[in-house]
Design a protein around this motif. Sequence first.
Motif, PDB file in Angstrom:
ATOM      1  N   ILE A   1     -55.305  18.758  24.679  1.00  0.00           N
ATOM      2  CA  ILE A   1     -55.679  17.326  25.359  1.00  0.00           C
ATOM      3  C   ILE A   1     -56.985  16.626  24.324  1.00  0.00           C
ATOM      4  O   ILE A   1     -57.697  17.506  24.091  1.00  0.00           O
ATOM      5  N   ALA A   2     -56.693  15.538  24.112  1.00  0.00           N
ATOM      6  CA  ALA A   2     -57.588  14.866  23.633  1.00  0.00           C
ATOM      7  C   ALA A   2     -58.390  13.750  24.195  1.00  0.00           C
ATOM      8  O   ALA A   2     -57.487  12.930  24.991  1.00  0.00           O
ATOM      9  N   GLN A   3     -59.595  13.443  24.052  1.00  0.00           N
ATOM     10  CA  GLN A   3     -60.212  12.496  24.833  1.00  0.00           C
ATOM     11  C   GLN A   3     -61.401  11.889  24.066  1.00  0.00           C
ATOM     12  O   GLN A   3     -62.018  12.784  23.462  1.00  0.00           O
ATOM     13  N   TRP A   4     -61.232  10.718  23.645  1.00  0.00           N
ATOM     14  CA  TRP A   4     -62.291   9.895  22.897  1.00  0.00           C
ATOM     15  C   TRP A   4     -63.546   9.200  23.920  1.00  0.00           C
ATOM     16  O   TRP A   4     -63.184   8.667  24.767  1.00  0.00           O
ATOM     17  N   GLU A   5     -64.790   9.398  23.374  1.00  0.00           N
ATOM     18  CA  GLU A   5     -65.927   8.744  23.784  1.00  0.00           C
ATOM     19  C   GLU A   5     -66.570   8.159  22.782  1.00  0.00           C
ATOM     20  O   GLU A   5     -67.132   8.756  22.071  1.00  0.00           O
ATOM     21  N   GLY A   6     -66.390   6.751  22.529  1.00  0.00           N
ATOM     22  CA  GLY A   6     -66.965   6.179  21.226  1.00  0.00           C
ATOM     23  C   GLY A   6     -66.281   6.501  20.137  1.00  0.00           C
ATOM     24  O   GLY A   6     -64.906   6.621  19.982  1.00  0.00           O
TER      25      GLY A   6
ATOM     26  N   VAL B   1     -64.305  12.577  19.573  1.00  0.00           N
ATOM     27  CA  VAL B   1     -63.321  13.015  20.191  1.00  0.00           C
ATOM     28  C   VAL B   1     -63.505  14.587  20.866  1.00  0.00           C
ATOM     29  O   VAL B   1     -64.180  15.282  19.670  1.00  0.00           O
ATOM     30  N   THR B   2     -63.258  14.870  21.687  1.00  0.00           N
ATOM     31  CA  THR B   2     -63.225  16.064  22.298  1.00  0.00           C
ATOM     32  C   THR B   2     -61.763  16.572  22.442  1.00  0.00           C
ATOM     33  O   THR B   2     -60.874  15.877  23.177  1.00  0.00           O
ATOM     34  N   ILE B   3     -61.441  17.746  22.046  1.00  0.00           N
ATOM     35  CA  ILE B   3     -60.207  18.480  21.906  1.00  0.00           C
ATOM     36  C   ILE B   3     -60.097  19.532  22.457  1.00  0.00           C
ATOM     37  O   ILE B   3     -60.655  20.410  22.003  1.00  0.00           O
ATOM     38  N   TRP B   4     -59.429  19.667  23.642  1.00  0.00           N
ATOM     39  CA  TRP B   4     -59.124  21.101  24.274  1.00  0.00           C
ATOM     40  C   TRP B   4     -57.760  21.286  23.896  1.00  0.00           C
ATOM     41  O   TRP B   4     -56.694  20.761  23.910  1.00  0.00           O
TER      42      TRP B   4
ATOM     43  N   GLU C   1     -53.484  19.098  16.901  1.00  0.00           N
ATOM     44  CA  GLU C   1     -54.542  18.599  17.269  1.00  0.00           C
ATOM     45  C   GLU C   1     -54.892  17.126  16.958  1.00  0.00           C
ATOM     46  O   GLU C   1     -55.206  16.192  17.545  1.00  0.00           O
ATOM     47  N   ALA C   2     -54.602  16.808  15.729  1.00  0.00           N
ATOM     48  CA  ALA C   2     -54.850  15.548  15.159  1.00  0.00           C
ATOM     49  C   ALA C   2     -53.674  14.670  15.821  1.00  0.00           C
ATOM     50  O   ALA C   2     -53.907  13.334  15.886  1.00  0.00           O
ATOM     51  N   HIS C   3     -52.622  15.074  15.920  1.00  0.00           N
ATOM     52  CA  HIS C   3     -51.631  14.089  16.387  1.00  0.00           C
ATOM     53  C   HIS C   3     -51.974  13.681  17.794  1.00  0.00           C
ATOM     54  O   HIS C   3     -51.817  12.391  17.928  1.00  0.00           O
ATOM     55  N   ILE C   4     -52.578  14.586  18.554  1.00  0.00           N
ATOM     56  CA  ILE C   4     -52.806  14.247  19.921  1.00  0.00           C
ATOM     57  C   ILE C   4     -54.171  13.372  20.023  1.00  0.00           C
ATOM     58  O   ILE C   4     -54.241  12.156  20.618  1.00  0.00           O
TER      59      ILE C   4
ATOM     60  N   PRO D   1     -56.996   9.495  27.583  1.00  0.00           N
ATOM     61  CA  PRO D   1     -56.844  10.838  27.283  1.00  0.00           C
ATOM     62  C   PRO D   1     -55.450  11.247  27.199  1.00  0.00           C
ATOM     63  O   PRO D   1     -54.584  10.543  27.982  1.00  0.00           O
ATOM     64  N   VAL D   2     -55.007  12.184  26.192  1.00  0.00           N
ATOM     65  CA  VAL D   2     -53.594  12.171  25.987  1.00  0.00           C
ATOM     66  C   VAL D   2     -53.364  13.807  26.041  1.00  0.00           C
ATOM     67  O   VAL D   2     -54.214  14.595  25.489  1.00  0.00           O
ATOM     68  N   LYS D   3     -52.339  14.507  26.524  1.00  0.00           N
ATOM     69  CA  LYS D   3     -52.304  15.900  26.961  1.00  0.00           C
ATOM     70  C   LYS D   3     -50.664  16.299  26.342  1.00  0.00           C
ATOM     71  O   LYS D   3     -49.776  15.329  26.713  1.00  0.00           O
TER      72      LYS D   3
END
Lengths: 298, 763
Positions: B201-206, B209-212, B256-259, B269-271
């Motif tokens: 899962i990736a989520q951007w804030e500004g 990016v945080t990637i789980w 991870e980079a694709h997501i 956010p994309v999973k």
Amino acid sequence: MTFTIANTLADVLVALAAGARPIAGGTDLVVGARQGKDSLPETLIAIDRVGELRTIEAADDHTRIGSGVTHSMLVSDPLIVEQFTAIADAAALVGSPATRNVGTIGGNVMNGSPAMDTGAPLVVLGAEAELSTTAGSRRVSLDELWVSPGRTSAQTDELCTALVLPNPPDGAGSAYVRLEYRRAMEIAVVGAAAAVTLDGDVITAVRIALTAVAPTILELADLSGLSGRAVDESFFAAVASAASEQAAPISDLRASDRYRRHTIGVMARRATEAAVRRAQGEVIDVPVNRALGVGAAS
Amino acid sequence: MAITDLPEFIRADGPDKVTGSGRYTADMTLTGQLVAKFKYAEVSHARITNLDVSAARAIPGVFAVLTADDVPDLRYTPVIADRTLFARDVVRFEGEVVAAVAAISAAIAEQAIDAIVFEYEALPIVTDLEAAVADGSTLVHPDLDSYVITGDTPHEGNVATHSSIEMGDAEAAMASADVVISSRYVADASHAAPIEPRAIIAQWEGDKVTIWTSTQVPYDARDGVCETLQLPSNKVRIIVPHLGGGFGGKCGFHFEAHIAALAKAAKRPVKLVFSRWEEFVAPDRRREGMIIDVTTGVMHDGTIVARTGALLLDNGAYSADATFFPQAAAMHVAGPYKIPNIKIDSRLVYTNHQPSGSVRAPTAPQGCWAVESHTDEVAAAISMDPLDFRRKNIVHTGAIGPVGQTYDEIGLDQCLELATKSAGWGNELPDGEALGIAVGWWPSFAASAGAFAKMHGDGKVQLITGANECGTGSVMTLRMIAADELGLDQTDIELVYQDTAAAPVGPGATGSQTLLNHGRAVETASRQIADQLKELAAVHLEANADDIVLSGGMASVAGTPTVSVPIVELAAEAAEGDLLLGSASAPVHDSPELFGSTCLGDQDFASWLAPQFSCHVARVRVDKDTGVARVLQVHTAHDSGTIINPVAAHGQIEGGVLMGIGQALTEGTQYGEDGRQQNAGLLEYKLQTIADAPSIHTQFVEIFTPNAGPKGAKGLAEAPNVATAGAISNAVARATGVRVRQMPMTAERVWDALTTSAREDDS
């Protein structure tokens, strides 16, 4: 999609007449849908809580196994283990404990896979399928029921309500053995069931059926020559060669046709040997695969 | 050691995992999250003639569709930069990602995938290793010379890299040998097959990016994202929820980079959650197929005088981390033997298969299986017992190994004696049963690793570590090390782990080095706090800090346990003053020196730091009518230095043995004529089950090993996976009288070998 849980057989048959499809353990239907084989039917009627389908009843001349009886129930039922031992041998090998707890014999039969483990035992024990609709019931032989891989001759409004088996005579014994590459979560590479009746050391009846070597479960033909023979090495050798000759195996990821043709002879021979020993009164624990030899691996 | 003798404690993450309260990546949901799906090539080799995603983008509910045109145009992967995030112009294996979709639901994402126009012109496929290195072969990477390639990496045609190990004059020594035996062994590719398919899962804030993600190596994943999307390292945070196994399959940088790119484009956010099929075909981590030709020259007295070898390894379409594999494989084909004259050439070959990458002890199960089978053939040729032959030739303390490394104190000879004695070598067995021996080895890996430690005012400790828990035992053993330093109970220690924003850099769960490297950092960081506690206690107890002992939650004066102060009191005091903090970086080990050897294409895999040794003896029963082999018992003895955590150590051995049995007997990828995997699912790819498990009897030869891990420990995670298949091979051969030369040694292959041998006897 709708999913309705039925409590009575009558409710199930009405639902089927209206176009619903039955689901019991779902071990073929749901897994198949998840693998993209067939999507789930629009209307499902769950039959796993219908008590009428989940009984094993013994009558004077026959035994009736409800279609909702699970593999676990078959393995732990004393009557099945003593009188219809090959079915217990097969049921004990299906999938995992979880599969056996929810998967049913009716589901197995109606799924119509040539690799089903309980199919060959039912054939050699002379089972008929009881098919029911709101209008009544009929019985068909399994030979008539299984048309091709995954296809049966049952009508869409018919539910398999039971498997009906003649009670075996005195001196009878049966066994099911399969070739497997691992001891759980496995599917038969090839398998064989045998039912024999003995009068002393003489074979008075023998039926043998094979798993996963033809489009449907294959019963060996022309075994009449084996009746009246003494139990000896040449009898078992004849069984093995009949199985290898009559099998029509394919090559796939699990085995080549050549290897299947050879090993089906080995399995048929081992099943027959175990059936004879049981007919002679010896107790061989269920399943034979665990009790004996490695190819059907102990 | 009997299991009842083991210390009683539970894994810190055990209750979560057993009760279901623990969270894996696929369990997570973020507000507004979209579903990711990939469009795969599904063809082994082709030139893209048309890739049109406009119809997919136009579908309502589709938030982003990306192709190579939407990410920086660059090639990556360590050593040989041969890979792009999305296929560009040419696809080279079936699992290559052509495009990625983010949509509001899985159904719409599928619909968008189906709407992508992907047309191509099929190219000839390269799948046969010998054909791939022959003149005139189709090239998987015709432009290989134009790629960025680092290190000593000789490459030509389809050969990604060519390595060797060489010492003495093998040719001359071979000519002088009494007996020369040559063997060919072929290993099929296999898989790590972790039970958890990967999820991201990736989520951007500004601009952050945080990637789980379910990775074994968060820092490699972070570095991959930074490299391919051209981001600074402090803008990318990788968090790893619970991992459902890895076995090497989740090492390296993957998707991870694709997501992250999809999440950026979609502004949501994309999973991504892989299906089992995707887990089989898409990652650049599978165990490489291999062809091994090996020849040994031996004297009648059993002395090995020379060995030569030629190895071909299937690299697949891209190089991932496999560039060290040829040299690693050569070391396994040399084996832990005293061989004065040796020359093994080893080539990593591009094909149109899925890329190979580090799966638990890469190259070792195949190399050890081949050379240990060969070793029994050599012993038989001079009518020598396989145990005696190994006794005579294996490396021991002070011996010079096959590349000129002199070994410090090692315990392979004890391993050989203990395992064979445990198995009852020489005892008569029932017909169809036999024992087989194999010896194996595996290096320890030098790497940087750091750790932070902090003790709170209530005396509780947090260790902040880059270690990963995918079965490494870090949740147990790192706590044990800290507890030991601090005089506390393990339950006083908690790990903060699997988060690149929190922990100092470390290798993660790769190369059996959690204890070796992360363990040393944790030990030092904990010791720093222990030293501070001793200073505080010294004031309380009017003693010298050097005389303070920390034990059982108390700081006391050595020899006078009644003069003491609770550690929790010292912690409370420190919380109001100088905080109790530790931070450490474990120094990178020096590699041992080699003398007298020359290695072409050296990938730093000839000199072995703190080598681990093992002997496995398998008791196998073969059903000769069907060829089905069943492993009844495995007796193992391991030299992995000091054993700090016996629970984890036994667990590693048991898991490694089971994985080894699978590779030996049932696990192999089957390819179609089109180069695609045919058994990419758990029904037809036959993992071993617990019902198949033999009894496993393990003994440890504990030798304090300097220049290794904490307390003289070496690694242990990969070593148990090395020798199992070789032991099974030799047991099968002894039980049947025939050799199966292809792995997995399936029932049908055993039966084929038996029937071929019977036919030859008849003619």
